[in-house]
Design an enzyme around this catalytic site. Structure first.
Site, PDB file in Angstrom:
ATOM      1  N   SER A 109       0.923  -1.208  -0.108  1.00 52.81           N
ATOM      2  CA  SER A 109      -0.002  -0.088  -0.078  1.00 52.81           C
ATOM      3  C   SER A 109       0.853   1.307   0.051  1.00 52.81           C
ATOM      4  O   SER A 109       1.840   1.163   0.470  1.00 52.81           O
ATOM      5  CB  SER A 109      -0.997  -0.032   1.141  1.00 52.81           C
ATOM      6  OG  SER A 109       0.231   0.245   2.224  1.00 52.81           O
ATOM      7  N   LYS A 110       0.187   2.271  -0.350  1.00 52.23           N
ATOM      8  CA  LYS A 110       1.202   3.446  -0.716  1.00 52.23           C
ATOM      9  C   LYS A 110       1.459   4.200   0.542  1.00 52.23           C
ATOM     10  O   LYS A 110       2.345   4.927   0.596  1.00 52.23           O
ATOM     11  CB  LYS A 110       0.286   4.404  -1.602  1.00 52.23           C
ATOM     12  CG  LYS A 110      -0.875   4.978  -1.094  1.00 52.23           C
ATOM     13  CD  LYS A 110      -1.775   5.798  -1.951  1.00 52.23           C
ATOM     14  CE  LYS A 110      -3.172   6.363  -1.275  1.00 52.23           C
ATOM     15  NZ  LYS A 110      -3.895   6.855  -2.368  1.00 52.23           N
ATOM     16  N   ARG A 111       0.854   3.828   1.701  1.00 52.94           N
ATOM     17  CA  ARG A 111       1.162   4.077   3.059  1.00 52.94           C
ATOM     18  C   ARG A 111       2.436   3.701   3.490  1.00 52.94           C
ATOM     19  O   ARG A 111       3.188   4.142   4.267  1.00 52.94           O
ATOM     20  CB  ARG A 111       0.147   4.050   4.055  1.00 52.94           C
ATOM     21  CG  ARG A 111      -0.885   4.792   3.947  1.00 52.94           C
ATOM     22  CD  ARG A 111      -2.219   4.762   4.770  1.00 52.94           C
ATOM     23  NE  ARG A 111      -3.115   5.639   4.189  1.00 52.94           N
ATOM     24  CZ  ARG A 111      -3.949   5.597   3.158  1.00 52.94           C
ATOM     25  NH1 ARG A 111      -3.850   4.108   2.542  1.00 52.94           N
ATOM     26  NH2 ARG A 111      -4.809   6.219   2.524  1.00 52.94           N
ATOM     27  N   ARG A 112       2.899   2.548   3.113  1.00 50.24           N
ATOM     28  CA  ARG A 112       4.000   1.859   3.394  1.00 50.24           C
ATOM     29  C   ARG A 112       5.304   1.777   2.270  1.00 50.24           C
ATOM     30  O   ARG A 112       6.438   2.052   2.501  1.00 50.24           O
ATOM     31  CB  ARG A 112       3.637   0.355   3.463  1.00 50.24           C
ATOM     32  CG  ARG A 112       2.752   0.120   4.682  1.00 50.24           C
ATOM     33  CD  ARG A 112       3.473  -0.107   5.901  1.00 50.24           C
ATOM     34  NE  ARG A 112       2.643  -0.114   7.039  1.00 50.24           N
ATOM     35  CZ  ARG A 112       3.046  -0.394   8.322  1.00 50.24           C
ATOM     36  NH1 ARG A 112       4.313  -0.721   8.514  1.00 50.24           N
ATOM     37  NH2 ARG A 112       2.313   0.070   9.260  1.00 50.24           N
ATOM     38  N   ASN A 113       4.776   1.712   1.021  1.00 46.91           N
ATOM     39  CA  ASN A 113       5.827   1.896  -0.113  1.00 46.91           C
ATOM     40  C   ASN A 113       5.219   2.643  -1.097  1.00 46.91           C
ATOM     41  O   ASN A 113       4.031   2.552  -1.253  1.00 46.91           O
ATOM     42  CB  ASN A 113       5.809   0.317  -0.508  1.00 46.91           C
ATOM     43  CG  ASN A 113       6.782  -0.491   0.086  1.00 46.91           C
ATOM     44  OD1 ASN A 113       7.650  -0.322   0.525  1.00 46.91           O
ATOM     45  ND2 ASN A 113       6.178  -1.714   0.419  1.00 46.91           N
TER      46      ASN A 113
END
Ligand code: GLU
Length: 498
Positions: A260-264
């Site tokens: 997910s964009k929150r992590r990667n």
């Protein structure tokens, strides 16, 4: 398993153009591409843009551009045409309407007149009863002639598929064997919405059939939808394609959550801008579940195609981890083997085009005294991740706590995610309006954003700086700043903020 002539192999990717060009799309595209090329079959690109509110032409263009950057070429698609076009679902509405009507005629689907208000009420009741939401099938019992008359009189309605009540559906997955899915998890799926446009399920199945797709190779997250698809094939009397569900890419964290964009960063543009070579990106994606054998981790696309096989013995389904460190390592192997001239060419194309330098000129003009000050002045425009812990730059305005600053920057980056046209004229109003919404002064918000994006207290005008840093670099640094602020917040005892 294959009795098929190689040339009958036809596979596709079917991205929905609803945002950044996603690494998951490239992953699925690579596996479809390798499968098609290995078999001498066709690789199709179809755009699934039936969700009119979320789809955009810009996003479609970005997807095509990114896949071309990677060197994955398709044989049929919206740009190159082909015998089964159009390849954009928004241009195929009449085809879906005819097919939905056919199912109603055959008694496999029915018109449903339930209003949004009734469905809301049903949803509320089911929530109170702690049941999953599902349509209760009220209109399934209507006499077809009555339903046809109501529709003819102009009463708004949708068309729903009759799903089996009870029992189970067995999906024969080429990688997973038999997957048993209870039918009570699927209610009577809407096929055609009241505006006459199809849902994903109808359009996807009709197109896979009409485009003569032989194998559906897609991500695991579509497994729960497959019973609906199999039911549709049956209702039409069509032979379904073979299904192979690839594992989802995972974040490199302890609970191995879905990427997910929150992590990667998940946008392919990020990796391009960070200076990952397309060949390294493909090689990295190829390692997500598939193995070349011989303990080899580095191989070219041609080498992959030459021995590509998609089966339970070549694939590990246990959740491949999208590990940025591993990607950087693999990229370094590719960079190392470039000769000096080739490396110089890559560098020029990546960051030192005349166009880029022209864009930087106004930012340094006022401050530069000698040319040798250029690199130090704009270093943050070329570098990658910032380490806020060691930079010591203040990300948090005086009167705010780290937790508040984290929330503010996180909200800002969510808004920025949706902004594709990246210019001072779009950034400034967006951030000003956002500041007002959260009750931060422009000064406070811009100070935090500046520190996050540049790692510095002062910079040339913020919006110009954000433009030359680029959309991907800015968003990544804002997310890293959020993570850093959250760490500070958890280290600050409650009430012990500033
Ligand atoms: N439009 C779907 C997506 O965005 C396609 C899923 C499939 O391949 O069936 O991934």
């Amino acid at each position: 398993m294959d009795t098929m002539k190689p040339s009958d192999v036809r596979v596709r990717i079917a991205p929905s153009p609803t945002g950044d060009p996603h690494v998951g799309t490239a992953y699925v595209a690579l596996f479809n591409y390798a499968f098609a090329r290995r078999a001498g079959g066709a690789f199709i690109l179809r755009i699934e843009d039936t969700d009119q509110t979320r789809s955009s032409r810009e996003s479609e263009e970005a997807i095509l551009r990114s896949l071309r950057w990677l060197g994955l070429s398709w044989d049929e698609g919206p740009d190159v045409g082909g015998p089964h076009g159009p390849y954009r679902q928004s241009e195929r509405a009449a085809i879906y309407r005819e097919h939905a009507a056919l199912l109603v005629e055959r008694g496999e689907a029915y018109r449903c007149f339930c209003t949004p208000a009734r469905l809301d009420e049903l949803r509320t009741q089911q929530r109170l009863a702690k049941k999953d939401f599902g349509y209760d099938g009220r209109c399934r019992a209507l006499a077809p002639a009555d339903a046809a008359a109501r529709a003819a009189a102009g009463e708004p309605h949708v068309i729903r598929l009759k799903m089996p009540r009870g029992g189970e559906t067995v999906l024969h997955d080429g990688l997973r064997g038999n997957v048993v899915l209870p039918n009570d998890q699927s209610d009577d799926q809407v096929l055609l919405k009241s505006d006459g446009l199809p849902t994903y399920h109808l359009a996807n199945v009709v197109d896979d059939h009409l485009m003569q797709v032989s194998h559906v190779i897609r991500a695991e997250e579509w497994i729960p939808s497959t019973p609906k698809h199999l039911r549709l094939y049956e209702a039409f009397g069509w032979q379904p394609p073979r299904f192979l569900h690839l594992p989802l890419l995972r974040n490199n964290d302890s609970n191995k959550s879905k990427i997910s964009k929150r992590r990667n960063p998940v946008s392919l543009d990020y990796y391009r801008d960070a200076g990952i070579l397309p060949e390294a990106m493909l090689n990295f994606l190829a390692l997500m579940g598939w193995s070349f054998g011989e303990d080899r981790e580095k191989f070219t696309l041609e080498e992959m195609v030459a021995r590509f096989e998609l089966s339970s013995s070549t694939m590990s389904l246990s959740g491949p981890v999208f590990d940025l460190e591993k990607l950087a390592w693999l990229n370094s192997l590719y960079l190392k083997e470039l000769d000096d001239g080739a490396l110089a060419d890559r560098l020029l194309a990546w960051g030192f085009t005349r166009e880029r330098l022209v864009a930087l000129a106004p930012l340094v003009r006022e401050r530069i005294r000698k040319l040798d000050e250029f690199i130090p002045l704009v270093e943050y425009v070329f570098s990658g991740d910032l380490d806020f812990a060691s930079l010591g730059v203040e990300l948090c305005p005086k009167k705010r706590t780290p937790a508040e600053a984290a929330d503010a920057l996180e909200g800002a980056v969510e808004e920025l995610d949706a902004l594709r046209a990246w210019s001072p004229a779009t950034l400034e109003p967006l951030l000003r309006a956002y500041g007002e919404k959260i009750g931060w002064s422009g000064k406070e918000l811009f100070m935090s954003v500046r520190a996050a994006v540049t790692g510095r207290k002062a910079s040339p005008p913020l919006f110009d700086t954000m433009v030359v840093c680029g959309r991907e670099r800015c968003r990544r640094r804002l997310r890293l700043a959020v993570a850093h602020l959250r760490k500070l917040a958890s280290a600050t005892p409650p009430g012990g903020g500033k």
